[in-house]
Design an enzyme around this catalytic site. Structure first.
Site, PDB file in Angstrom:
ATOM      1  CD  GLU A   1     -36.656 -76.763  11.243  1.00  0.00           C
ATOM      2  OE1 GLU A   1     -37.324 -76.481  12.257  1.00  0.00           O
ATOM      3  OE2 GLU A   1     -36.294 -75.934  10.407  1.00  0.00           O
TER       4      GLU A   1
ATOM      5  CG  HIS B   1     -38.384 -71.404   5.627  1.00  0.00           C
ATOM      6  ND1 HIS B   1     -38.172 -72.769   5.688  1.00  0.00           N
ATOM      7  CD2 HIS B   1     -37.921 -70.909   6.798  1.00  0.00           C
ATOM      8  CE1 HIS B   1     -37.622 -73.077   6.851  1.00  0.00           C
ATOM      9  NE2 HIS B   1     -37.469 -71.976   7.537  1.00  0.00           N
TER      10      HIS B   1
ATOM     11  CG  ASN C   1     -33.896 -75.108   7.976  1.00  0.00           C
ATOM     12  OD1 ASN C   1     -33.523 -76.231   7.653  1.00  0.00           O
ATOM     13  ND2 ASN C   1     -34.715 -74.896   8.967  1.00  0.00           N
TER      14      ASN C   1
HETATM   15  P1  FAE Z   1     -35.025 -60.634   6.023  1.00  0.00           P
HETATM   16  O1  FAE Z   1     -34.091 -61.318   6.937  1.00  0.00           O
HETATM   17  O2  FAE Z   1     -36.483 -60.852   6.195  1.00  0.00           O
HETATM   18  O3  FAE Z   1     -34.708 -59.059   6.144  1.00  0.00           O
HETATM   19  C1  FAE Z   1     -35.494 -58.078   5.524  1.00  0.00           C
HETATM   20  C2  FAE Z   1     -35.445 -56.805   6.367  1.00  0.00           C
HETATM   21  O4  FAE Z   1     -35.990 -55.715   5.631  1.00  0.00           O
HETATM   22  C3  FAE Z   1     -36.240 -56.879   7.661  1.00  0.00           C
HETATM   23  O5  FAE Z   1     -35.437 -56.447   8.738  1.00  0.00           O
HETATM   24  C4  FAE Z   1     -37.428 -55.940   7.418  1.00  0.00           C
HETATM   25  O6  FAE Z   1     -37.902 -55.326   8.606  1.00  0.00           O
HETATM   26  C5  FAE Z   1     -36.830 -54.934   6.461  1.00  0.00           C
HETATM   27  N1  FAE Z   1     -37.809 -54.275   5.591  1.00  0.00           N
HETATM   28  C6  FAE Z   1     -38.822 -54.847   4.903  1.00  0.00           C
HETATM   29  N2  FAE Z   1     -39.477 -53.911   4.151  1.00  0.00           N
HETATM   30  C7  FAE Z   1     -38.842 -52.721   4.383  1.00  0.00           C
HETATM   31  C8  FAE Z   1     -39.045 -51.398   3.898  1.00  0.00           C
HETATM   32  N3  FAE Z   1     -40.016 -51.113   3.010  1.00  0.00           N
HETATM   33  N4  FAE Z   1     -38.236 -50.426   4.365  1.00  0.00           N
HETATM   34  C9  FAE Z   1     -37.257 -50.703   5.253  1.00  0.00           C
HETATM   35  N5  FAE Z   1     -37.019 -51.943   5.742  1.00  0.00           N
HETATM   36  C10 FAE Z   1     -37.797 -52.945   5.300  1.00  0.00           C
HETATM   37  O7  FAE Z   1     -34.696 -60.939   4.507  1.00  0.00           O
HETATM   38  N6  FAE Z   1     -34.200 -69.810   8.141  1.00  0.00           N
HETATM   39  C11 FAE Z   1     -33.185 -70.690   8.310  1.00  0.00           C
HETATM   40  O8  FAE Z   1     -32.355 -70.868   7.407  1.00  0.00           O
HETATM   41  N7  FAE Z   1     -33.062 -71.395   9.485  1.00  0.00           N
HETATM   42  C12 FAE Z   1     -33.954 -71.258  10.505  1.00  0.00           C
HETATM   43  O9  FAE Z   1     -33.800 -71.886  11.566  1.00  0.00           O
HETATM   44  C13 FAE Z   1     -35.045 -70.359  10.324  1.00  0.00           C
HETATM   45  N8  FAE Z   1     -36.000 -70.223  11.294  1.00  0.00           N
HETATM   46  C14 FAE Z   1     -36.955 -69.240  11.150  1.00  0.00           C
HETATM   47  C15 FAE Z   1     -37.857 -69.009  12.191  1.00  0.00           C
HETATM   48  C16 FAE Z   1     -38.779 -67.967  12.099  1.00  0.00           C
HETATM   49  C17 FAE Z   1     -39.758 -67.732  13.235  1.00  0.00           C
HETATM   50  C18 FAE Z   1     -38.793 -67.136  10.947  1.00  0.00           C
HETATM   51  C19 FAE Z   1     -39.756 -65.989  10.832  1.00  0.00           C
HETATM   52  C20 FAE Z   1     -37.912 -67.369   9.906  1.00  0.00           C
HETATM   53  C21 FAE Z   1     -37.003 -68.423   9.990  1.00  0.00           C
HETATM   54  N9  FAE Z   1     -36.076 -68.658   8.968  1.00  0.00           N
HETATM   55  C22 FAE Z   1     -35.098 -69.610   9.124  1.00  0.00           C
HETATM   56  C23 FAE Z   1     -36.116 -67.890   7.700  1.00  0.00           C
HETATM   57  C24 FAE Z   1     -35.024 -66.812   7.599  1.00  0.00           C
HETATM   58  O10 FAE Z   1     -34.993 -66.032   8.774  1.00  0.00           O
HETATM   59  C25 FAE Z   1     -35.305 -65.947   6.361  1.00  0.00           C
HETATM   60  O11 FAE Z   1     -35.249 -66.804   5.232  1.00  0.00           O
HETATM   61  C26 FAE Z   1     -34.299 -64.820   6.190  1.00  0.00           C
HETATM   62  O12 FAE Z   1     -34.304 -63.955   7.291  1.00  0.00           O
HETATM   63  C27 FAE Z   1     -34.574 -64.031   4.922  1.00  0.00           C
HETATM   64  O13 FAE Z   1     -33.478 -63.168   4.695  1.00  0.00           O
HETATM   65  P2  FAE Z   1     -33.620 -61.903   3.773  1.00  0.00           P
HETATM   66  O14 FAE Z   1     -32.300 -61.217   3.710  1.00  0.00           O
HETATM   67  O15 FAE Z   1     -34.265 -62.292   2.493  1.00  0.00           O
END
Ligand code: FAE
Length: 541
Positions: A397, A482, A520
């Site tokens: 990127e 990621h 991503n």
């Molecule tokens: P996620 O979105 O992490 O959701 C998990 C949720 O579960 C969270 O809200 C937690 O707070 C909650 N949680 C965890 N443990 C517990 C528990 N014990 N009890 C209750 N709640 C809990 O999971 N990806 C892209 O494709 N494009 C991008 O531009 C991109 N940029 C990014 C920039 C940053 C700074 C970051 C941190 C990540 C980025 N990502 C990007 C990655 C993407 O946000 C990530 O792959 C997804 O959010 C993962 O999705 P999940 O549903 O696996």
């Protein structure tokens, strides 16, 4: 303390989400505040019994909640983070990248910025401990950045919404029918997320994307394929930000601590629609700590209730017919690893905790010549990438460095084809889950990224920046944005996310994907969740 957004009750109301639902339907309203003062409502009660409980409100959880609710199922979502819907005393819900305050970090007393230095000097600052939006979770060999709050990673990410090339899909999820994914589930995910593309003509003149045009020029002069990258940011709003007719967000340094405007997070899309069904409730500042089979059927779910300093202020025990693990790759893997090892879910198989990877993330900066400025106004939302996957194993990127001053720097986040995989394990002595990642493994990723940047530097007569990630440190090799894997599809689960060993337990988030998506990840996480929930609805509900 100033800049304090008030946590909303501890359960989301439907009324609040409906404002978001409107935004999802009419994209023009994305610039408006997301919520209309949701009323306080009670969180899930101790002793409650629910048909389906979803742990986490990120991509996997939001897809599960929406599709289950549309099928008539009542869904309880449990989220450890806050609901980000109320401005602080500065009028903003979220902090800027350049001025993080307590809203920025999950229970840290010092910020941990990925670009940690400037001209070699450390820039991290002391902040009050608070249930802020970005978790920089530290394991022995790597810091894993994750979103905390209703919407999960969608709150903090750059919104880059990339569908991998179909020719590369079998390397990502070999047991999944690629033709079906590309005909049905990737299109469904892209539509549900509100993915859009930058206007290429506007890109040519926009001041805020000068850095990306410089990135293109350098990539193309070295013979690399350069490509626009779709995003969930509202591109019309972005244009209006550049024109100065709306309140700025991406052009005001907002991204990894949240965007007040412009970005379509899950709160405006999947979760808004889920809440609009009237069958979904979200308990915030509630953290699931255990899941165990219950005599008589279903599962007992143990939950800690947190205050905004992270203290446990109550514990609850509820009963659920079915439980979806959607706590993210790290959250889901940590829970399952602990529950298998400590006897709550002993029949989980030996694939639990395995197959975890960092999507090959490494960052670097290049120092441009004085005649090649990248601009003092930079949109925080990246819009382009350099694809050298087939030849060199790297997709990079072209990232912003939104400092507000001219830095003559080009910054890049590379996603690389690393085969390194780590494992989560239960550390009984320390009462925590460890991850076996080693920082030295990043050398593979660095080598792949260098296939792009060594060549560009040689062609342009430029050098790597050594001042952004430490003093005299070229590569940011200590992090990932990621995290992927830990409960891999068709290994820890069946081919649709049903956990082996137990009926009614599912994984539906990034934990299913074995370590790499070639781009991503969130579109792939969403598309896979759409595929799996279709099968689960047809057969299990
Ligand atoms: P996620 O979105 O992490 O959701 C998990 C949720 O579960 C969270 O809200 C937690 O707070 C909650 N949680 C965890 N443990 C517990 C528990 N014990 N009890 C209750 N709640 C809990 O999971 N990806 C892209 O494709 N494009 C991008 O531009 C991109 N940029 C990014 C920039 C940053 C700074 C970051 C941190 C990540 C980025 N990502 C990007 C990655 C993407 O946000 C990530 O792959 C997804 O959010 C993962 O999705 P999940 O549903 O696996």
């Amino acid at each position: 303390m100033s800049h304090t957004p008030q946590p909303r009750g501890s359960r989301f109301s439907r009324r609040g989400f409906l404002a978001g639902a409107g935004a999802a339907a009419g994209v023009a309203s994305v610039g408006l505040p997301t919520f209309a003062s949701p009323a306080r409502a009670a969180s899930i009660g101790n002793g409650a019994s629910v048909p389906v409980l979803v742990i986490g409100t990120g991509y996997g959880g939001a897809v599960a909640a929406l599709r289950l609710a549309q099928a008539g199922v009542q869904v309880e979502m449990i989220e450890m983070g806050m609901s980000w819907d109320t401005p602080g005393s500065d009028g903003k819900i979220f902090a800027k990248v350049t001025s993080p305050d307590k809203r920025a970090y999950w229970l840290r007393t010092k910020t941990k910025a990925p670009v940690s230095n400037f001209f070699g000097f450390p820039i991290d600052a002391t902040i009050p401990k608070y249930t802020g939006i970005l978790d920089a979770e530290e394991f022995a060999g790597i810091t894993v950045y994750q979103g905390r709050g209703v919407g999960g990673g969608s709150l903090v990410n750059g919104g880059m919404a990339v569908t991998p090339k179909q020719s590369r899909f079998s390397s990502i999820l070999p047991s999944v029918d690629a033709a079906e994914m590309y005909a049905t589930y990737y299109p469904r995910a892209n539509a549900g997320l509100g993915v859009g593309s930058i206007d290429p003509a506007w890109f040519e003149t926009a001041e805020c994307y000068k850095y990306a045009r410089v990135g293109r020029k350098h990539a193309q002069r070295s013979g690399f394929a350069w490509t626009f990258v779709p995003d969930v940011y509202d591109w019309n709003y972005m244009k209006a930000e550049q024109a100065g007719t709306v309140t700025r967000s991406a052009l005001d340094g907002q991204v990894m601590y949240g965007n007040d405007h412009g970005k379509k997070s899950l709160v405006q899309t999947y979760l808004a629609q889920a809440l609009a069904t009237g069958r979904v409730n979200v308990s915030t500042l509630h953290q699931v700590t255990a899941v165990a089979p219950r005599s008589g059927g279903g599962y007992t779910v143990s939950i800690d209730q947190l205050d905004t300093s992270g203290n446990v202020v109550g514990t609850k025990s509820v009963t659920a017919g079915k439980v979806f693990f959607a706590a993210g790759s790290v959250g889901t893997s940590k829970l399952l690893t602990k529950l298998k090892a400590t006897g709550s879910l002993p029949a989980l198989n030996n694939e639990i905790g395995k197959g975890w990877g960092d999507n090959g993330n490494v960052m670097c900066g290049r120092a441009n010549h004085m005649w090649d400025p990248t601009g003092s106004l930079q949109s925080t939302i990246p819009c382009s990438g350099i694809d050298n996957w087939d030849a060199g194993g790297a997709f990079a990127e072209v990232a912003p460095l939104p400092t507000g001053i001219e830095t003559y720097a080009s910054l890049y986040l590379s996603i690389t084809n690393t085969t390194r995989r780590a494992e989560f394990s239960w550390n009984a002595a320390a009462n925590k889950v460890d991850l076996s990642w080693q920082t030295a493994w990043k050398q593979d990723s660095i080598n792949m990224a260098k296939t792009i940047f060594d060549k560009i530097n040689s062609k342009e007569g430029t050098i790597y920046r050594t001042d952004l990630f430490g003093a005299y440190k070229v590569w940011q090799d200590g992090l990932t944005y990621h995290p992927l894997g830990g409960a891999v599809l068709n290994k820890a689960t069946d081919n649709y996310g049903r956990l082996h060993g137990y009926n009614g337990l599912y994984v539906i988030d990034g934990a299913l994907i074995p370590g790499n998506t070639t781009v991503n990840p969130f579109v792939t996480i969403t598309a896979l969740a759409e595929r799996n929930i279709d099968n689960i609805l047809a057969n299990d509900i």
